[in-house]
Design a protein around this motif. Structure first.
Motif, PDB file in Angstrom:
ATOM      1  N   ASN A  11       3.095 -10.018 -15.052  1.00 42.94           N
ATOM      2  CA  ASN A  11       4.139  -8.726 -15.592  1.00 42.94           C
ATOM      3  C   ASN A  11       5.128  -9.686 -15.607  1.00 42.94           C
ATOM      4  O   ASN A  11       6.302  -8.985 -15.947  1.00 42.94           O
TER       5      ASN A  11
ATOM      6  N   LEU B  96       5.929  -4.555 -18.664  1.00 48.11           N
ATOM      7  CA  LEU B  96       4.897  -4.125 -18.561  1.00 48.11           C
ATOM      8  C   LEU B  96       5.331  -3.985 -16.671  1.00 48.11           C
ATOM      9  O   LEU B  96       6.024  -4.722 -15.794  1.00 48.11           O
ATOM     10  N   GLY B  97       5.551  -2.871 -16.705  1.00 48.95           N
ATOM     11  CA  GLY B  97       6.277  -2.695 -15.042  1.00 48.95           C
ATOM     12  C   GLY B  97       5.369  -2.605 -14.235  1.00 48.95           C
ATOM     13  O   GLY B  97       3.823  -2.410 -14.516  1.00 48.95           O
ATOM     14  N   ALA B  98       5.640  -2.645 -12.866  1.00 46.70           N
ATOM     15  CA  ALA B  98       4.061  -2.529 -11.932  1.00 46.70           C
ATOM     16  C   ALA B  98       3.220  -0.802 -11.638  1.00 46.70           C
ATOM     17  O   ALA B  98       4.015   0.076 -11.254  1.00 46.70           O
TER      18      ALA B  98
END
Ligand code: NAG
Ligand code: NAG
Ligand code: NAG
Ligand code: NAG
Length: 173
Positions: A136, A168-170
């Motif tokens: 990320n 991109l998120g977790a």
């Protein structure tokens, strides 16, 4: 000196005008469309969480006035969006220049045409395994490669490439 300079300037502006009026010609037969569609969603810097649907909308350009428009959606990574140089003769991004191929979609441009191919979905989802390929901290892009058929100037096929940077998120645990 003066006549030479003005001749050079005239030559350069003629060359520039020529370059601006013709689609950009790349190696062999890959033509870049002078117009592109617009990625309406996601918008720049949206956070996309793998495994969670995000809204997708691409407003295609139909400046070549063909019955149908087709485009391929990709996720790419790197500090810059993918360059047009990475478009292949097959109307795809070259192997190794993208992270994910999110599918090829077709839209009819006029009412009453039969549906062909797969219509674009209003939402998409990234597989959670994408985090194995890109972490990320890497910049990613959602990229649309559109094909234009039967364009003016007897050019059979042209392409446009447009991208928006996304994060991109977790992934949810
Ligand atoms: C993608 O484009 C870049 C910039 O022009 C180029 O350096 C690279 O070789 C291209 N990669 C492929 C696989 O076409
Ligand atoms: C284009 O597609 C053909 C057939 O699938 C393949 O053999 C060829 O390697 C592809 N070319 C590129 C530049 O991707
Ligand atoms: C999420 O996106 C996928 C792929 O486009 C789709 O099949 C699915 O119906 C979507 N789910 C929701 C809840 O929108
Ligand atoms: C990025 O990934 C790391 C390691 O998986 C995680 O600890 C962190 O919370 C993530 N950051 C964001 C903004 O998603």
């Amino acid at each position: 000196m003066r006549p030479f300079t003005s001749t050079l300037i005239a030559f350069l502006s003629a060359t520039l005008a020529f370059a601006l009026t013709l689609p950009k010609r790349q190696t062999t037969t890959i033509y870049q469309s002078p117009y592109s569609g617009i990625i309406v969603a996601p918008v720049a810097n949206d956070v996309i969480v793998p495994g969670v649907n995000f809204t997708f909308q691409y407003d295609n350009s139909n400046w070549c006035e063909s019955g149908f428009s087709q485009f391929v959606v990709y996720i790419t990574s790197g500090s810059t969006p993918p360059p047009f140089d990475n478009v292949t003769v097959n109307g795809t991004l070259a192997d190794g220049t993208y992270v994910l191929d999110l599918g090829k979609y077709v839209v009819p441009n006029f009412p009453g045409l039969p549906a062909i191919g797969t219509p674009p979905p209003s939402s998409m989802v990234l597989p959670t395994t994408i985090v194995d390929e890109v972490d990320n901290t890497t910049q990613v892009y959602l990229t649309v490669l559109q094909e234009y058929d039967g364009c003016p100037g007897h050019i059979a096929v042209e392409y446009s490439l447009t991208s928006v940077p996304v994060t991109l998120g977790a992934a949810a645990a």
